[in-house]
Design an enzyme around this catalytic site. Structure first.
Site: not given
Ligand code: PLP
Ligand code: PLP
Lengths: 142, 407, 407, 142
Positions: D50-52
């Site tokens: 995920g990006c985060q």
């Protein structure tokens, strides 16, 4: 006549006209009566391109004064061009370069001479001035 | 036309209720850009006042909400054009942006020297110049489908343009000048029978004709938000998943990447691979509101009404003897390009403007089409769902006044 | 800070007056996107309701008016950044769009195999990937300016990166992660002493620092509307006239051409050569309103206030022992990137969100910078003119709650 | 226990919790107690990006049932991952594939499992299901 007097004259003529319909009628008549540019000049070399209408312009120097001729494929544009010629033609480069064109607003034609109307008129006026500059430079070099 | 709620619809577009030079505005320049319904206007207003935040970087309440709205907008567009997955919907800056994207990426990914791309004589500059540029870069060349005097594509000639070097066809759905509704389904089938993909320029199609991209089977379909009652600065690229996967990205930047190192960058999946940087997310959500507005009225109803307007205007304008119409296809949208004999289009447009009638004059970004007909430009009246027969009458009368004035 | 009309200013931004999870919103994510002043919101609303029409195709009242407003917007931008002519201002879709334009056109017009482009370690992906892509296309390569542990560019190293193959420098004005305000004037001079042009990425600069492009003498300056209180989908490219003249166009389409034939197309003059298709004219006019709003308050006042906020926040956050700050340059904007020891930035961000404090977490589209510091991401609080010391206190307290909760 | 009963159990547990602070506390505790994934699986091959935040996931088939292990670098993400494992682990591919995840809304974690939160959880659940599909296909081929 001095340029400023011609302008006054034009302002008075327009003051006598009523609504837009009469002004346009007047411009259309002017457009029709504008001496056509010599066919020799109605080509790409003399063309000032607007997106919407095309203007052809020529300028000759005789005895220190500039004589413009112009044509346009749109008649109202041509009418306005004819007004500009009436103002500038037969004057010296200096007179032409020092002319203030504020009177255009007075006669209700400002929108036609805004750079956003792509009718070629703004470019035509610029081109008229460039000719004046060019001839002025030429005279000074002599 | 009695069952079409035209009174109510006109109220939905606040701009229509104004005077121009003392005359009620008759806005007949919808081919250039359409007006905006309250529903969209208020959505944009609300987004600016209450909900703005950055999308896809969601760790906070606001950005979560707006990201959801943005992705819902994608789904709305997907459904509107009948695409099967929302990841096939790329938000761009407009039709021009979409076509440049496809042309560039197709050029990089596919084109080889000697390859050919087929476009038509009636294309908008936005569907000509990007292909010219990409052809020049890759040594490919354009082949041009001719048109008939009525303004129909010459389908036989089209068939004959294919060679084993043909790599792409790019054709408009509806002509922005002639109004011709091209037989796009057939055009797609012909391209596919040569195993060539096809892009349809829907800038004038999607708001006037039913569009189902799966049914059409086109490989790419593009359009602009501002021409379908949406905001400026937003456009759509629909593409078949295989193609979107296969083409390399266009712009580089934030959000379109997976990992970046100075040595090597890998790209994000669809649709983000083609959405570099902060997109016009407010424009995208606004566009979805406009589409929902149309769906709310019912697309069939709109199309039926527009066809009625078309028939009325065709009839009415044919009463002006000096009027020469360009585009007389049996299949056309309510777009009328014409010249009054001996009168420059610009003069015509300027004069009818004083009657409150707004049209467009000039080449309409279709110079090759003008050359085809040997003219410098036309006057174009382009109608849409909020126009009325009364406005057509006013156009008609204003044109007669032009003829009188110029006589 | 008593002379700064912060109460009034907060009222100008309607979005700020709301509760998130029952807590007043503290919007500290201005580096991602800024909120919108009423003046801009209402201008866009008015344009949609009263003035929308197509620009540059002017034969009617409405389109005349909007074209004028659009060109005035260009002049507003010109004056805001001190450019000498309005034709040097190109409207694009955003910073990312602007950089892609320059990178592409520079690549086509100038780059040869073996050429070099200098960027820095602290660049945003939008100022990395377009150059990577263009380098790959033309066989050129990137050279990278290293940074110090404090987050300053290493200017000696920068000097040494130049070779006779260096063709371009592209560096950010203000780092979106570290907050570093780069000594751009000096950086430009160094580039020019090597006869190399330079692009400044002003995405985080133009709203926080005084910008005069003539004084800076940079060759290109780019920024995004949505980060300077303007609409989404609009951005600016400023370029020196010689460069803009010299570079070939980027996108093809309507309005950017002079004449089109299928054989040959000639391009329009500046600025239109780089504005293909219908631009986001409503966005452009909206942006001008935002700039006028800033000018109305007074840029020096804004900058002074933001510097005070910066000092206050620096002081306050330094009181949290577990907080590790990235970016401690002597010259920095009010942008704070940090990690709480042993706590993942995403956890931090999610928890403080529940206190109404909106920040951004992650890599902030600067993966190479993250690699430089050996981290996966940070929490970033980025402040601007409408933030308050009270909001900084709330950030501080929320961070302490995170530490307690995670203990 | 049947999957549906585990879900009920979780819903009840959450019903006993107050505001978000207590829920997060609970998730953090879960996150801390999640048996770490074997170090061997904490690498790019098992990574769901995920990006985060990042999630690592592994799945083993034993006697027709799937056993998941997972890890995340973010603790709340890890807590949620641990809930998902509690629901799915030890069940057959069919049971897993037929599970309705509506209960997530009931326990107030919907936002964490929306595709717009780029925390990797949505991809993790998809990946859990892909494993189930893959094992099911494998069983059918035997
Ligand atoms: C320094 C910097 N450059 C470029 C960008 C990209 O801007 P945009 O996404 O508006 O194109 C950003 C914003 O994220 C930024 O902070
Ligand atoms: C058929 C067609 N294609 C493309 C375009 C370009 O659209 P835009 O200017 O919104 O990019 C237009 C609109 O002018 C059009 O009518």
């Amino acid at each position: 006549m001095e340029i400023i007097d011609i302008q006054k004259e034009i302002v008075e003529e327009f003051a006598g006209l009523g609504e837009w319909m009469e002004r346009y009628n007047y411009l259309i008549d002017l457009g029709k009566s504008l001496p056509l540019i010599d066919q020799a000049y109605r080509n790409d070399e003399y063309l000032i391109r607007g997106c919407q209408s095309r203007v052809w312009l020529n300028a000759d120097l005789r005895e220190g004064k500039i004589y413009y001729t112009a044509d346009s494929d749109a008649i109202i544009t041509k009418g306005i061009a004819s007004l500009m010629i009436r103002i500038f033609t037969g004057h010296t480069p200096d007179e032409i370069l020092n002319t203030d064109l504020g009177f255009i607003e007075e006669i209700g034609l400002k929108e036609h001479l805004s750079p956003t109307r792509s009718n070629g008129l703004v470019s035509m006026i610029n081109q008229m001035r460039y000719y004046a500059m060019a001839y002025k430079a030429k005279q000074q070099n002599l | 036309m009695n069952d079409f709620p035209i009174e109510q619809i006109r109220k939905d577009f606040p701009i229509l209720d104004q005077l121009v030079y003392g005359k009620p505005l008759a806005y007949l320049d919808n081919g250039a850009t359409t007006q905006k319904p309250l529903r969209m206007i208020e959505a944009v207003n609300r987004l600016h006042r209450e909900q703005n935040a950055s999308v896809h970087r969601s760790v906070s309440f606001l950005s979560d909400k707006i990201t959801q709205a943005y992705e819902e907008a994608r789904t709305t567009v997907q459904k509107f054009i009948g695409a099967s997955k929302s990841l096939q919907i790329i938000f761009t800056s407009g039709t021009t942006g979409s076509i440049n994207l496809v042309a560039f990426s197709f050029g990089e990914g596919i084109l080889e020297p000697g390859d050919e791309i087929i476009i038509s004589t009636m294309e908008h500059h936005s569907n000509i110049v990007p292909w010219q540029m990409v052809c020049e870069r890759h040594g490919a060349r354009l082949r041009i489908i001719p048109i008939t005097d009525e303004g129909d594509l010459d389908l036989d000639a089209y068939q004959n343009l294919f060679s084993d070097r043909t790599r792409m066809v790019a054709v408009t759905h509806v002509s922005n000048v002639l109004g011709t509704i091209n037989p796009v389904k057939e055009i797609v089938q012909i391209a596919h029978s040569h195993r060539v993909p096809i892009l349809l320029d829907g800038a004038q199609g999607v708001q006037h004709e039913p569009v189902n991209v799966v049914d059409l089977d086109c490989d790419f379909y593009v359009f602009s938000g501002h021409k379908i009652y949406g905001p400026t600065g937003i456009g759509i690229l629909y593409g078949k998943e295989e193609w979107l996967e296969r083409l390399p990205p266009y712009q580089g930047g934030g959000d379109m990447i997976d990992r970046v190192t100075f040595e090597k960058t890998t790209y994000n999946g669809l649709p983000f691979k083609f959405e570099a940087g902060t997109t016009n997310f407010i424009g995208a959500i606004g566009l979805a509101e406009s589409l929902n507005y149309l769906t709310g009225i019912g697309l069939d109803k709109i199309i039926r009404y527009e066809h009625e307007l078309r028939d009325y205007a065709t009839q009415k304008l044919s009463g002006i003897k000096q009027l020469r119409m360009y585009g007389t296809s049996a299949e056309k949208a309510a777009i009328f390009s014409f010249v009054l004999e001996g009168i420059h289009p610009f003069d015509t447009g300027m004069i009818i403007d004083k009657f409150g009638v707004a049209v467009r004059t000039g080449t309409h970004c279709t110079m090759p089409l003008m050359q085809r007909f040997g003219i410098e430009g036309t006057v174009r009246a382009s109608l849409c769902l909020y126009n009325t027969t009364d406005e057509i009458d006013r156009l008609h009368d204003a044109l007669n006044s032009v003829i009188d004035l110029m006589a």
